[in-house]
Write a protein that holds these residues in place. Structure first.
Motif, PDB file in Angstrom:
ATOM      1  N   GLU A 102       0.798  -1.221   0.000  1.00  0.00           N
ATOM      2  CA  GLU A 102       0.000   0.000   0.000  1.00  0.00           C
ATOM      3  C   GLU A 102       0.831   1.272   0.000  1.00  0.00           C
ATOM      4  OE1 GLU A 102       0.227  -1.318   4.391  1.00  0.00           O
ATOM      5  OE2 GLU A 102       0.184  -2.222   2.387  1.00  0.00           O
ATOM      6  N   THR A 103       2.111   1.182   0.380  1.00  0.00           N
ATOM      7  CA  THR A 103       2.967   2.374   0.373  1.00  0.00           C
ATOM      8  C   THR A 103       3.580   2.621  -1.001  1.00  0.00           C
ATOM      9  OG1 THR A 103       4.919   1.102   1.056  1.00  0.00           O
ATOM     10  CG2 THR A 103       3.535   2.051   2.806  1.00  0.00           C
ATOM     11  N   ARG A 104       3.330   1.727  -1.972  1.00  0.00           N
ATOM     12  CA  ARG A 104       3.962   1.846  -3.292  1.00  0.00           C
ATOM     13  C   ARG A 104       2.957   2.208  -4.384  1.00  0.00           C
ATOM     14  NH1 ARG A 104       6.218  -3.360  -2.753  1.00  0.00           N
ATOM     15  NH2 ARG A 104       6.025  -3.711  -4.995  1.00  0.00           N
ATOM     16  N   VAL A 105       1.849   2.815  -3.998  1.00  0.00           N
ATOM     17  CA  VAL A 105       0.813   3.171  -4.974  1.00  0.00           C
ATOM     18  C   VAL A 105       1.383   4.050  -6.088  1.00  0.00           C
ATOM     19  CG1 VAL A 105      -1.339   4.454  -5.319  1.00  0.00           C
ATOM     20  CG2 VAL A 105      -1.096   2.927  -3.356  1.00  0.00           C
ATOM     21  N   ALA A 106       2.086   5.103  -5.721  1.00  0.00           N
ATOM     22  CA  ALA A 106       2.602   6.035  -6.724  1.00  0.00           C
ATOM     23  C   ALA A 106       3.587   5.343  -7.671  1.00  0.00           C
ATOM     24  CB  ALA A 106       3.271   7.231  -6.043  1.00  0.00           C
ATOM     25  N   GLN A 107       4.506   4.554  -7.104  1.00  0.00           N
ATOM     26  CA  GLN A 107       5.515   3.896  -7.946  1.00  0.00           C
ATOM     27  C   GLN A 107       4.883   2.903  -8.911  1.00  0.00           C
ATOM     28  OE1 GLN A 107       5.552   4.442  -4.596  1.00  0.00           O
ATOM     29  NE2 GLN A 107       7.552   3.910  -3.728  1.00  0.00           N
ATOM     30  N   ILE A 108       3.940   2.111  -8.442  1.00  0.00           N
ATOM     31  CA  ILE A 108       3.332   1.072  -9.286  1.00  0.00           C
ATOM     32  C   ILE A 108       2.504   1.700 -10.397  1.00  0.00           C
ATOM     33  CG2 ILE A 108       1.661  -0.817  -9.303  1.00  0.00           C
ATOM     34  CD1 ILE A 108       2.634  -1.429  -6.393  1.00  0.00           C
ATOM     35  N   ASN A 109       1.704   2.703 -10.060  1.00  0.00           N
ATOM     36  CA  ASN A 109       0.880   3.345 -11.084  1.00  0.00           C
ATOM     37  C   ASN A 109       1.727   4.121 -12.088  1.00  0.00           C
ATOM     38  OD1 ASN A 109      -2.272   3.167 -10.546  1.00  0.00           O
ATOM     39  ND2 ASN A 109      -1.248   3.178  -8.553  1.00  0.00           N
ATOM     40  N   HIS A 110       2.770   4.776 -11.613  1.00  0.00           N
ATOM     41  CA  HIS A 110       3.668   5.478 -12.519  1.00  0.00           C
ATOM     42  C   HIS A 110       4.309   4.493 -13.488  1.00  0.00           C
ATOM     43  CE1 HIS A 110       7.250   7.661 -13.909  1.00  0.00           C
ATOM     44  NE2 HIS A 110       6.596   8.769 -13.611  1.00  0.00           N
ATOM     45  N   ALA A 111       4.754   3.351 -12.969  1.00  0.00           N
ATOM     46  CA  ALA A 111       5.371   2.337 -13.823  1.00  0.00           C
ATOM     47  C   ALA A 111       4.363   1.786 -14.830  1.00  0.00           C
ATOM     48  CB  ALA A 111       5.930   1.208 -12.965  1.00  0.00           C
ATOM     49  N   ALA A 112       3.136   1.565 -14.391  1.00  0.00           N
ATOM     50  CA  ALA A 112       2.103   1.035 -15.288  1.00  0.00           C
ATOM     51  C   ALA A 112       1.862   1.978 -16.456  1.00  0.00           C
ATOM     52  CB  ALA A 112       0.806   0.812 -14.507  1.00  0.00           C
ATOM     53  N   ALA A 113       1.759   3.265 -16.172  1.00  0.00           N
ATOM     54  CA  ALA A 113       1.532   4.244 -17.239  1.00  0.00           C
ATOM     55  C   ALA A 113       2.749   4.373 -18.139  1.00  0.00           C
ATOM     56  CB  ALA A 113       1.162   5.595 -16.624  1.00  0.00           C
ATOM     57  N   ARG A 114       3.926   4.342 -17.546  1.00  0.00           N
ATOM     58  CA  ARG A 114       5.150   4.472 -18.336  1.00  0.00           C
ATOM     59  C   ARG A 114       5.312   3.321 -19.329  1.00  0.00           C
ATOM     60  NH1 ARG A 114       8.465   3.962 -14.500  1.00  0.00           N
ATOM     61  NH2 ARG A 114       9.255   1.885 -15.033  1.00  0.00           N
ATOM     62  N   ILE A 115       4.996   2.103 -18.903  1.00  0.00           N
ATOM     63  CA  ILE A 115       5.111   0.937 -19.783  1.00  0.00           C
ATOM     64  C   ILE A 115       4.112   1.047 -20.940  1.00  0.00           C
ATOM     65  CG2 ILE A 115       4.794  -1.565 -19.916  1.00  0.00           C
ATOM     66  CD1 ILE A 115       5.666  -1.619 -16.902  1.00  0.00           C
ATOM     67  N   ALA A 116       2.866   1.398 -20.626  1.00  0.00           N
ATOM     68  CA  ALA A 116       1.866   1.542 -21.678  1.00  0.00           C
ATOM     69  C   ALA A 116       2.220   2.678 -22.627  1.00  0.00           C
ATOM     70  CB  ALA A 116       0.490   1.775 -21.055  1.00  0.00           C
ATOM     71  N   ARG A 117       2.783   3.762 -22.072  1.00  0.00           N
ATOM     72  CA  ARG A 117       3.196   4.890 -22.898  1.00  0.00           C
ATOM     73  C   ARG A 117       4.274   4.481 -23.895  1.00  0.00           C
ATOM     74  NH1 ARG A 117       0.372   8.710 -23.809  1.00  0.00           N
ATOM     75  NH2 ARG A 117       0.831   7.984 -25.901  1.00  0.00           N
ATOM     76  N   GLU A 118       5.206   3.649 -23.436  1.00  0.00           N
ATOM     77  CA  GLU A 118       6.271   3.163 -24.330  1.00  0.00           C
ATOM     78  C   GLU A 118       5.677   2.367 -25.484  1.00  0.00           C
ATOM     79  OE1 GLU A 118      10.171   0.176 -24.287  1.00  0.00           O
ATOM     80  OE2 GLU A 118       9.290   0.846 -22.382  1.00  0.00           O
ATOM     81  N   ALA A 119       4.712   1.499 -25.187  1.00  0.00           N
ATOM     82  CA  ALA A 119       4.079   0.706 -26.238  1.00  0.00           C
ATOM     83  C   ALA A 119       3.318   1.596 -27.208  1.00  0.00           C
ATOM     84  CB  ALA A 119       3.144  -0.326 -25.622  1.00  0.00           C
ATOM     85  N   ALA A 120       2.586   2.574 -26.698  1.00  0.00           N
ATOM     86  CA  ALA A 120       1.796   3.452 -27.554  1.00  0.00           C
ATOM     87  C   ALA A 120       2.673   4.322 -28.437  1.00  0.00           C
ATOM     88  CB  ALA A 120       0.880   4.322 -26.692  1.00  0.00           C
ATOM     89  N   ASP A 121       3.764   4.813 -27.875  1.00  0.00           N
ATOM     90  CA  ASP A 121       4.615   5.743 -28.620  1.00  0.00           C
ATOM     91  C   ASP A 121       5.338   5.099 -29.791  1.00  0.00           C
ATOM     92  OD1 ASP A 121       3.832   7.806 -27.010  1.00  0.00           O
ATOM     93  OD2 ASP A 121       5.644   7.853 -25.786  1.00  0.00           O
ATOM     94  N   LYS A 122       5.514   3.785 -29.747  1.00  0.00           N
ATOM     95  CA  LYS A 122       6.187   3.125 -30.864  1.00  0.00           C
ATOM     96  C   LYS A 122       5.206   2.407 -31.794  1.00  0.00           C
ATOM     97  CE  LYS A 122       7.547  -1.039 -28.221  1.00  0.00           C
ATOM     98  NZ  LYS A 122       8.707  -1.809 -27.717  1.00  0.00           N
ATOM     99  N   ALA A 123       3.920   2.728 -31.666  1.00  0.00           N
ATOM    100  CA  ALA A 123       2.901   2.048 -32.463  1.00  0.00           C
ATOM    101  C   ALA A 123       2.869   2.525 -33.911  1.00  0.00           C
ATOM    102  CB  ALA A 123       1.526   2.240 -31.832  1.00  0.00           C
ATOM    103  N   GLY A 124       3.322   3.754 -34.156  1.00  0.00           N
ATOM    104  CA  GLY A 124       3.285   4.280 -35.509  1.00  0.00           C
ATOM    105  C   GLY A 124       1.934   4.849 -35.902  1.00  0.00           C
ATOM    106  N   ARG A 125       1.015   4.937 -34.973  1.00  0.00           N
ATOM    107  CA  ARG A 125      -0.324   5.520 -35.157  1.00  0.00           C
ATOM    108  C   ARG A 125      -0.830   5.965 -33.791  1.00  0.00           C
ATOM    109  NH1 ARG A 125      -4.125   1.699 -33.469  1.00  0.00           N
ATOM    110  NH2 ARG A 125      -3.339  -0.447 -33.297  1.00  0.00           N
ATOM    111  N   PRO A 126      -1.876   6.798 -33.756  1.00  0.00           N
ATOM    112  CA  PRO A 126      -2.367   7.252 -32.454  1.00  0.00           C
ATOM    113  C   PRO A 126      -2.949   6.104 -31.632  1.00  0.00           C
ATOM    114  CG  PRO A 126      -3.158   8.682 -34.217  1.00  0.00           C
ATOM    115  CD  PRO A 126      -2.552   7.481 -34.874  1.00  0.00           C
ATOM    116  N   VAL A 127      -2.422   5.907 -30.444  1.00  0.00           N
ATOM    117  CA  VAL A 127      -2.947   4.926 -29.487  1.00  0.00           C
ATOM    118  C   VAL A 127      -3.096   5.630 -28.149  1.00  0.00           C
ATOM    119  CG1 VAL A 127      -2.503   2.788 -28.228  1.00  0.00           C
ATOM    120  CG2 VAL A 127      -1.954   2.928 -30.662  1.00  0.00           C
ATOM    121  N   ILE A 128      -4.272   5.553 -27.569  1.00  0.00           N
ATOM    122  CA  ILE A 128      -4.574   6.241 -26.320  1.00  0.00           C
ATOM    123  C   ILE A 128      -4.154   5.375 -25.138  1.00  0.00           C
ATOM    124  CG2 ILE A 128      -6.453   7.129 -24.878  1.00  0.00           C
ATOM    125  CD1 ILE A 128      -8.000   7.455 -27.627  1.00  0.00           C
TER     126      ILE A 128
END
Length: 317
Positions: free
Chosen positions: A80-106
């Motif tokens: 429960e003390t790692r909420v910020a780290q886990i959510n930040h990591a989750a968004a960062r990983i998805a952002r990496e996948a979206a940014d290399k998609a070659g088309r708009p991905v939300i």
């Protein structure tokens, strides 16, 4: 500036949201009873791979691996003390996948229910739920999420809390309830009641709808109930891929890619704008849904009987 989701909804008749996160991670090695959200830190490569598979299958919207990453649920894993780290990591990983998609991905920051019952039935206050959701929302935004995706909610009070969290984070959001086979949420909310609530929330969502539930036909019947309330915001439909059964030591969902493709077409013809899958929906399901939406011409608005019969016919093959 117009957010990416609103812009794409203005440009296209429908968008394809991704499939399941948790059930697909189990197929990738997540052990029963383990917390999927923690894989953002322990197995980020596998989470990234799943996002990339969903994008390759045609997803326009991918959900971060953070459904249960609020302090209330993470407390069960002593995280429960790692909420910020886990959510930040989750968004960062998805952002990496979206940014290399070659088309708009939300990138949609997934926020599930707290796991507690809201007052007055339970003990969780709306203020505390708002705090829990806001902690997640701010970290997801900081990690690169485009929008917040509040899903599988069952209580009006929890949906209000989620809307306040989105307002605090300054992000557009989408809100979904999960409806049982009787046509109401676990806390007794009907689809027309949710539709009437949407425009009265402290911060209204870009789109709303239903996810999870008992299967594609039942979820579409719930979505059809939104129209009766007159709320004209874009609709979302993201059902489970049928009903799970135990097979070979694991869960298998009984809706084939063909069934989910039929669901996608029915949802589009019903007027749903964001179409995807929840538990049990694999990249193979998603690929079939995308192909059907692209290849099959629009049809008339299906009746409740047509929805049930067309899905049932394919399920019984």
């Amino acid at each position: 500036m117009t957010d990416l989701l609103s812009r794409l909804l203005d440009e296209r008749r429908w968008l394809l949201a991704d499939g399941a996160t948790g059930t697909n991670l189990y197929n990738m090695g997540l052990a029963p009873g383990d917390v999927p959200d923690l894989w953002c830190e322990t197995h980020p490569d596998r989470v990234l791979d799943l996002h990339c598979q969903m994008i390759q299958a045609g997803a326009d919207v991918i959900l971060t691996n953070s459904f249960g990453a609020n302090a209330s649920r993470l407390r069960l894993a002593h995280a429960e003390t790692r909420v910020a780290q886990i959510n930040h990591a989750a968004a960062r990983i998805a952002r990496e996948a979206a940014d290399k998609a070659g088309r708009p991905v939300i990138v949609a920051g997934s926020i599930g229910p707290t796991g507690q019952i809201m007052a007055p039935v339970g003990h969780l206050t709306e203020a505390e739920a708002t705090r829990l959701f806001t902690e997640q929302a701010l970290a997801l935004k900081d990690g690169g999420a485009d929008i917040l995706w509040i899903e599988t909610v069952s209580a009006i009070e929890e949906m209000r809390a989620a809307s306040r969290a989105a307002e605090a984070a300054g992000l557009p959001w989408c809100g979904m309830m999960s409806f049982e086979s009787g046509g109401r949420s676990m806390m007794g909310v009907s689809p027309p009641q949710l539709a009437k609530l949407i425009d009265r929330l402290p911060c209204s969502p870009v789109a709303y709808g239903a996810n999870c539930g008992t299967g594609p036909a039942e979820l579409l019947l719930a979505v059809a109930g939104f129209a009766a309330a007159g709320c004209e915001r874009p609709l979302i439909a993201k059902p489970n891929a049928g009903v799970p059964r135990y097979q070979d030591g694991g869960l298998v969902y009984d809706a084939t890619p063909e069934v989910m493709a039929e669901f996608a077409v029915l949802a589009r013809d019903l007027g749903v704008r964001i179409i995807g899958g929840c538990c049990g929906t694999t990249p193979a399901h998603l690929s079939a849904m995308r192909a059907a939406l692209q290849d099959r011409p629009p049809g008339p608005r299906p009746s409740s009987d047509a929805i049930s019969s067309r899905i049932e016919l394919l399920m019984n093959r």
